[in-house]
Motif scaffolding. Structure first.
Motif, PDB file in Angstrom:
ATOM      1  N   UNK A 121      22.003  66.734  49.853  1.00 46.79           N
ATOM      2  CA  UNK A 121      21.119  65.615  50.184  1.00 46.79           C
ATOM      3  C   UNK A 121      20.986  65.419  51.693  1.00 46.79           C
ATOM      4  N   UNK A 122      21.106  66.517  52.416  1.00 45.55           N
ATOM      5  CA  UNK A 122      21.159  66.404  53.882  1.00 45.55           C
ATOM      6  C   UNK A 122      19.794  66.374  54.532  1.00 45.55           C
ATOM      7  N   UNK A 123      19.436  65.225  55.051  1.00 48.32           N
ATOM      8  CA  UNK A 123      18.257  65.136  55.902  1.00 48.32           C
ATOM      9  C   UNK A 123      18.734  65.351  57.337  1.00 48.32           C
ATOM     10  N   UNK A 124      19.018  66.607  57.668  1.00 47.41           N
ATOM     11  CA  UNK A 124      19.625  66.932  58.956  1.00 47.41           C
ATOM     12  C   UNK A 124      18.564  66.901  60.052  1.00 47.41           C
ATOM     13  N   UNK A 125      18.919  66.283  61.177  1.00 51.13           N
ATOM     14  CA  UNK A 125      18.026  66.219  62.323  1.00 51.13           C
ATOM     15  C   UNK A 125      18.553  67.129  63.419  1.00 51.13           C
ATOM     16  N   UNK A 126      17.634  67.819  64.090  1.00 48.12           N
ATOM     17  CA  UNK A 126      17.991  68.812  65.099  1.00 48.12           C
ATOM     18  C   UNK A 126      17.745  68.261  66.497  1.00 48.12           C
ATOM     19  N   UNK A 127      18.713  68.515  67.377  1.00 47.63           N
ATOM     20  CA  UNK A 127      18.613  68.140  68.787  1.00 47.63           C
ATOM     21  C   UNK A 127      18.898  69.370  69.637  1.00 47.63           C
ATOM     22  N   UNK A 128      18.037  69.603  70.614  1.00 45.00           N
ATOM     23  CA  UNK A 128      18.136  70.814  71.428  1.00 45.00           C
ATOM     24  C   UNK A 128      18.520  70.476  72.868  1.00 45.00           C
ATOM     25  N   UNK A 129      18.787  71.525  73.632  1.00 44.78           N
ATOM     26  CA  UNK A 129      19.163  71.362  75.029  1.00 44.78           C
ATOM     27  C   UNK A 129      18.022  70.944  75.925  1.00 44.78           C
ATOM     28  N   UNK A 130      16.806  71.075  75.419  1.00 41.23           N
ATOM     29  CA  UNK A 130      15.605  70.667  76.149  1.00 41.23           C
ATOM     30  C   UNK A 130      14.565  70.210  75.131  1.00 41.23           C
TER      31      UNK A 130
END
Length: 303
Positions: A229-238
């Motif tokens: 049930x993972x609504x995973x959010x992605x964060x990047x270096x830029x």
């Protein structure tokens, strides 16, 4: 009331305990993302990357990342500094060793500093000046002594019986041999460093590998799909912040596969660090790529 000092940094909230600290208008035009997770119950502040060292094009009063964290009143943190007075201990994680992620790292000497154990020689004192790109820029290479940790390493507090912080380190080489991702199980946040992002070219140095990057992308896609049930959010270096992780990973991989298969055409050629370098821009899309042409040709032979 005295005016708030001007700063090379700004902070926004990503989750209840997590903030994006953005370094804007730096002299290298990198605008790096620095991520901060507060764990006051165990007196710990987790710092993901340290940016460009406050080297701003603007005449600002606060150029030290540590000073910003310990003194700057952040509106979205109830008007308090993120680590007011510096009472919480730092755990610093470098997603990789490129200069725009490590130039403030000396400010945290004495803290626990974590990096990937995937390729120890890549981070050795003999090689770090070249691999950090500090040599090519003609700038001083920061001196630091990271603890190299394995794939699936769980980060803990420096004391408090080394309580786990619910964040794990994942080896994701490709952009560089030492590239890592971090997954925060509390907030379903995935941090990917420079593995991918939108709206600016994904850049591979000559030490990178598209073949290895594709394998890491397959791993990350499977990892995200495995989270219940993972609504995973992605964060990047830029550039990219709190975007749906699965879509980002699959879309970026699709673009690079199109490059390798020749469906995307070269739009620019240059020389960089002695290598013939090519640039691709996704037609009407959000991704672009700059890398040595050799990496694309190697990937075509392998795939």
């Amino acid at each position: 009331m005295p005016l708030k000092k001007s700063s090379a940094f700004s902070a926004t909230r990503l989750a209840a305990d997590t903030f994006l600290v953005k370094e804007t208008d730096d002299i290298y035009s990198e605008n790096p993302h620095i991520y901060v997770k507060l764990v006051p119950l165990v007196n710990t502040i987790l710092l993901i990357d340290t940016g460009c060292g406050g080297k701003s094009n603007e005449d600002v009063e606060i150029t030290s990342l540590r000073e910003f964290l310990e003194t700057y009143e952040v509106e979205v943190n109830d008007g308090k500094a993120l680590n007011s007075g510096g009472f919480m201990k730092y755990v610093v994680v470098t997603t990789h060793c490129h200069y725009d992620h490590i130039l403030a790292i000396e400010q945290f000497q004495g803290s626990l500093i974590l990096a990937s154990s995937h390729s120890p020689s890549f981070l050795s004192k003999a090689n770090i000046a070249e691999h950090s790109l500090c040599n090519s820029l003609g700038i001083k290479t920061p001196s630091y002594d990271p603890t190299l940790v394995p794939h699936n390493f769980s980060i803990h507090s420096p004391d408090h019986d080394k309580t786990l912080l619910d964040v794990q380190i994942l080896h994701t080489p490709g952009h560089t041999p030492d590239e890592i991702a971090l997954y925060d199980t509390t907030n379903n946040l995935l941090y990917v460093g420079d593995t991918l992002y939108e709206d600016a070219p994904i850049i591979f140095p000559k030490e990178g590998s598209i073949v290895v990057w594709l394998a890491s992308m397959d791993f990350l896609i499977s990892f995200v799909q495995s989270i219940p049930n993972g609504q995973v959010l992605l964060n990047a270096g830029h550039c990219t912040v709190n975007k749906p992780a699965l879509d980002m990973l699959q879309s970026a991989k699709g673009f690079i596969v199109d490059v390798v298969e020749g469906k995307e055409k070269v739009v620019k050629r240059t020389m960089k660090r002695g290598e013939g370098t090519v640039e691709y821009r996704q037609m009407g899309g959000r991704f672009s790529l700059i890398c040595p042409e050799k990496l694309v040709l190697d990937a075509r032979k392998s795939l």
